[in-house]
Write a protein that holds these residues in place. Sequence first.
Motif, PDB file in Angstrom:
ATOM      1  N   CYS A 948       0.835  -1.206   0.000  1.00 25.46           N
ATOM      2  CA  CYS A 948       0.000   0.000   0.000  1.00 25.46           C
ATOM      3  C   CYS A 948       0.860   1.241   0.000  1.00 25.46           C
ATOM      4  O   CYS A 948       2.076   1.175   0.138  1.00 25.46           O
ATOM      5  N   GLY A 949       0.226   2.363  -0.158  1.00 25.91           N
ATOM      6  CA  GLY A 949       0.918   3.644  -0.218  1.00 25.91           C
ATOM      7  C   GLY A 949       1.139   4.082  -1.650  1.00 25.91           C
ATOM      8  O   GLY A 949       1.213   3.263  -2.561  1.00 25.91           O
ATOM      9  N   PRO A 956      -4.325   1.530   5.357  1.00 22.41           N
ATOM     10  CA  PRO A 956      -5.346   1.794   6.389  1.00 22.41           C
ATOM     11  C   PRO A 956      -4.718   2.500   7.584  1.00 22.41           C
ATOM     12  O   PRO A 956      -3.547   2.291   7.914  1.00 22.41           O
ATOM     13  N   THR A 957      -5.534   3.315   8.263  1.00 19.21           N
ATOM     14  CA  THR A 957      -5.007   4.120   9.374  1.00 19.21           C
ATOM     15  C   THR A 957      -4.535   3.275  10.530  1.00 19.21           C
ATOM     16  O   THR A 957      -3.673   3.682  11.297  1.00 19.21           O
ATOM     17  N   PHE A 958      -5.143   2.045  10.731  1.00 17.98           N
ATOM     18  CA  PHE A 958      -4.724   1.213  11.848  1.00 17.98           C
ATOM     19  C   PHE A 958      -3.465   0.415  11.554  1.00 17.98           C
ATOM     20  O   PHE A 958      -2.895  -0.207  12.428  1.00 17.98           O
ATOM     21  N   ALA A 959      -3.068   0.423  10.362  1.00 12.26           N
ATOM     22  CA  ALA A 959      -1.886  -0.354   9.996  1.00 12.26           C
ATOM     23  C   ALA A 959      -0.614   0.456  10.243  1.00 12.26           C
ATOM     24  O   ALA A 959      -0.624   1.684  10.136  1.00 12.26           O
ATOM     25  N   PRO A 960       0.437  -0.210  10.653  1.00 11.70           N
ATOM     26  CA  PRO A 960       1.698   0.523  10.829  1.00 11.70           C
ATOM     27  C   PRO A 960       2.148   1.114   9.501  1.00 11.70           C
ATOM     28  O   PRO A 960       2.060   0.463   8.472  1.00 11.70           O
ATOM     29  N   PRO A 961       2.551   2.388   9.525  1.00  8.90           N
ATOM     30  CA  PRO A 961       2.875   3.057   8.279  1.00  8.90           C
ATOM     31  C   PRO A 961       4.023   2.419   7.522  1.00  8.90           C
ATOM     32  O   PRO A 961       3.979   2.300   6.330  1.00  8.90           O
ATOM     33  N   ASN A 962       5.070   2.002   8.209  1.00  7.35           N
ATOM     34  CA  ASN A 962       6.176   1.305   7.538  1.00  7.35           C
ATOM     35  C   ASN A 962       7.184   0.875   8.596  1.00  7.35           C
ATOM     36  O   ASN A 962       8.299   1.383   8.648  1.00  7.35           O
ATOM     37  N   SER A 981       4.182   5.235  15.500  1.00  8.55           N
ATOM     38  CA  SER A 981       3.081   6.172  15.706  1.00  8.55           C
ATOM     39  C   SER A 981       2.480   6.019  17.103  1.00  8.55           C
ATOM     40  O   SER A 981       2.567   4.956  17.727  1.00  8.55           O
ATOM     41  N   SER A 982       1.849   7.097  17.622  1.00  8.90           N
ATOM     42  CA  SER A 982       1.193   7.051  18.943  1.00  8.90           C
ATOM     43  C   SER A 982       0.034   6.076  18.945  1.00  8.90           C
ATOM     44  O   SER A 982      -0.236   5.411  19.962  1.00  8.90           O
ATOM     45  N   GLU A 983      -0.652   5.911  17.815  1.00 10.57           N
ATOM     46  CA  GLU A 983      -1.758   4.963  17.746  1.00 10.57           C
ATOM     47  C   GLU A 983      -1.271   3.541  18.020  1.00 10.57           C
ATOM     48  O   GLU A 983      -1.955   2.737  18.667  1.00 10.57           O
ATOM     49  N   PHE A 984      -0.044   3.279  17.544  1.00  7.53           N
ATOM     50  CA  PHE A 984       0.492   1.928  17.749  1.00  7.53           C
ATOM     51  C   PHE A 984       0.713   1.662  19.235  1.00  7.53           C
ATOM     52  O   PHE A 984       0.365   0.599  19.765  1.00  7.53           O
ATOM     53  N   TYR A 985       1.269   2.643  20.010  1.00  7.12           N
ATOM     54  CA  TYR A 985       1.535   2.437  21.430  1.00  7.12           C
ATOM     55  C   TYR A 985       0.248   2.331  22.230  1.00  7.12           C
ATOM     56  O   TYR A 985       0.136   1.529  23.178  1.00  7.12           O
ATOM     57  N   ILE A 986      -0.785   3.118  21.895  1.00  6.32           N
ATOM     58  CA  ILE A 986      -2.073   3.044  22.595  1.00  6.32           C
ATOM     59  C   ILE A 986      -2.699   1.677  22.390  1.00  6.32           C
ATOM     60  O   ILE A 986      -3.192   1.029  23.323  1.00  6.32           O
TER      61      ILE A 986
END
Length: 1019
Positions: A948-949, A956-962, A981-986
């Motif tokens: 993707c990209g 997708p936003t929930f997926a790790p960007p890279n 990303s902060s979403e990943f740690y939460i």
Amino acid sequence: MATNIHLILISLSILILHRSIAFGSMSSEDHAETLCITYEREALLEFKQELIDEHNMLSSWKNEECCTWRGVKCSNTTGHILVLSLRGSIESTPDSSNFLTLTGNISSSLVKLQYLKYLDLSFNDFGGQIPKFIGYFRRLEYLNLSSSYNPFTGLIPPQFQNLTHLRALDLGQNSLIVKSLEWLSHLVYLEHLDLSFSNVQAKNWLQEIIKLPSLRELHLSSCQLPIISSSSLVSANISSSHISILDISYNKYTSQAINSWLFNFTSLTSLSLSGNDLGQIASGFGNLKSLEHLKLYGSGIQGGIPRTFENLSRLRSIDATSNNLLSQPFSELLDNLSGSNRSLEFLSFEGNALTGSLINLTRFSSLRELRLQGNLLNGIFHESFRQISILEYLDLSNNQMTGSLPDLALFPSLRELHLGSNHFHGMIPQGLGQLSELKILDVSFNRLQGLPESLGLLSKLKILDVSFNRLKGLPESIGKLFDLESFDAPYNFLEGTISESHLSNLCNLKSLNLSSNSLTWNVSLDWIPCFQLQVISLSSCNLGPHFPKWLRTQNRYSILDLSLNNISDTMPSWFSKLPPMLTYLNLSYNQISGKIQDLSSNNVGPIVIDFGYNNFSGSLPRFPQLVSALRVDNNQISGSLSSICEIRSVVTLDLSDNLLSGEIPDCWTVMSVPMVLNVANNRISGSIPYSLCYSSSLSSLYVRNNNLSGQFPASLKNCQGLKVLDLGRNTLSGKIPEWIGSKLAYLGILSLRFNEFSGSIPPSICQLQSIQILDLSGNHLSGRIPKCFSNFTTMQLLQDGSSVSYDFDPYTPRVGTLYHGNALVQWKNKESEYRNILWLLKTIDLSSNKLVGDIPKGFRRMNALLSLNLSRNNLTGNIIEGIGIMKMLESLDLSKNHLLGEIPIGLANLTFLSVLDLSYNNFSGRIPSSTQLQGFDSSTYGGNIHLCGPPLPDCPTFAPPNPRVGYDSTFKENDDDKSLSSEFYISMALGFIAAFGGVLGSLFFSKSWRNAYFKWLHL
């Protein structure tokens, strides 16, 4: 100058003898009263019996009166033989030059000629050691045993010390060894000594030579002379020497090796130091105030001519040609030669780096020849330069001169004028017509725009070269150049008409070159020119659609070029009777149809024939046996190749792109194996015959796109000189042999594409250290890619960032040209045929096979590779780490495999990458962000469902960007890959709380779980 040397060297009596017996000039009238002495005649006949006289040089040695024989002269009073002159020579004919030489043994019977004063056996084919008995001609005054054909070898006989009356000794151009020169001290009358090309090992050579009281001329060129030590010169009285002519050229001497003794020869009038390594010219030359002639050709001069040269007031000629580092301003050079402004006649500084512009030369009032070709002179002709009225030869070609040409009328004595390869522009001035003595005019490779009508006044002009200009037409007056022998005007913008008035009076014309112009020929059908041309070069002259009929009247030409002329005629019948001296015949790039005439009886020597790119049909005709290069490519020739078996000396044979069928004939043992054989794009079947590889001559073999079958030709095992092998698009099968790496070690291009080869790629292929194009695509190869591919040295950059490239287009010696080969290469998603730049490509194509396993990590070492195609295989694993090192990569195709993992960010560092295809694999994650990778079309990444990209849809936003994309091309961790990303740690924290809570809840509510847990803790 040679006559003056003889006057110095040889006594008047010897010269009179020498002039009277010029080879072949003896007459019976001169010796009507001379009686030959019987035992001397018998001695000569015995001498003759041991000779081989193929040219009948001694045909007059028959009658009783030997004093009338060729090369023999007797005393008018005693009858004794005084002169024996059998000097070899060159006999020139209109067609060739022959060496007239004697071979065999020099009989000792000659020793009976004890009154001999003059002996000349030079330039013959005797060889071996010099006979010792020659040292017993005690009355000998002149001895010449020089050679340029079959040199004498070994030591100089010590018996030469007996030749005490000798005045001239010439042993030059032999291969003699001189260990001692003590025998010279007995030759007190010696005036001339030539030991050129001998191996002089005597360390005291100079001390021994300067002892000769009468020596005037000394030649020691190419003698490997030992260096003279300063201590050995203490007792040597060089200043007392009377040597006036000294040649020590080509002895690898530096200035330091000769400065201590050379400048003490103050009586020198001629000095040759050519072919040494002088470096900075010493100021000591100013001591040689008697010097008249100085040769410094190719002597490694650095800087320039020193100021002390202005002391050489008698200097008549100086030749400093071919000293690349001689970079003096031209004005400074002339100032330093100002002392010889009244004597200097010849000035040659060709092939140097002289700078500046032409300045006033009128002070050199005796200058007749000025040679400045191949320097860095610029600027225009100054007015002060245009008044050297006695100048006969002027060469300023290959410089950077600008502006218009001067008024040539100011050079009335010019015989040769060479101004080619400059930046002159404008018209050739009308004053040209006043050069009544001019024989050669070369103004080629400029931007001149017109020829004046006054051209017709040059009544003695023999050579006119106006090639590569912008001339717009030919003046009618050119027809008045009655003595013109060569007219070269190719690559101009010549327009208009060539009529009979231009050519009808040029009866002495031998060479006509008007190639690549826009001329229209307007001569009558029955026109018969008065000239007989030797060179006819009329390429791109719009001669079509028919062959010019006037060509049939020409029967002496050796070169005929009618290529690119829109000729759509059939080959005339008179082509079967072309001149026997023909060496070059080019009819290529026309639309000539019909059959090719039988040319087998046309010539007696090597010939180049090019009929390529026409519409010839029918079968291959018979060609001359001595054809050096034959090109009949891109026609409609059909039938077998059998007629080529009559050729005996072919170097290049190109029959590609025709309709030829049958097998390659097995006749190469009775004809010379060519360097190039190209039968690509025909209908040839069978296999490669063994006789094709019976010698190592074959360098390039093209059999692409034919019907070859069977296994890899075992006959090629013996073609160990092959550099190019193209067997692509046939139906060959079986395995690629193991011996390919060891037996064909010089291969630079190997194409086996689109055959039916199977099995694995043999590791021995990695021994091809010169390989630049390796194409095994379109077969059934299986197994893994050999890891040793990374050993290909030509695929690796050198430490300075460059790479090694080989030109695989062979130079054909007898033809004197390069053969530009070709290859079909899958380059940037397109199959293209490459020719001139083929040697620059570096590609590996293993696509469309059944290869498995990982891409070897060592591939990253091939950082000079331009194209890598591994598509359409069954490869697995990741794209190799460190791919960013492959900086030169322009095309990468890994599509249609089973590769997985993330795309490394190192790909973004491949700044030359213009073609990338990663489609239809199992790549996942985000495409790394970079201008390079986002610049490709989405199809580059298509068929990877977890990728993707941009340019694909965003992740997708929930997926790790890279996360953790690996390492960049320098194998350092990328800082961007550490920042999650902060979403990943939460998400990670919530998951941990939920899991931990689940475990605690189970222990609290379930008694059995609690008992099991605490029991486990106490184990």
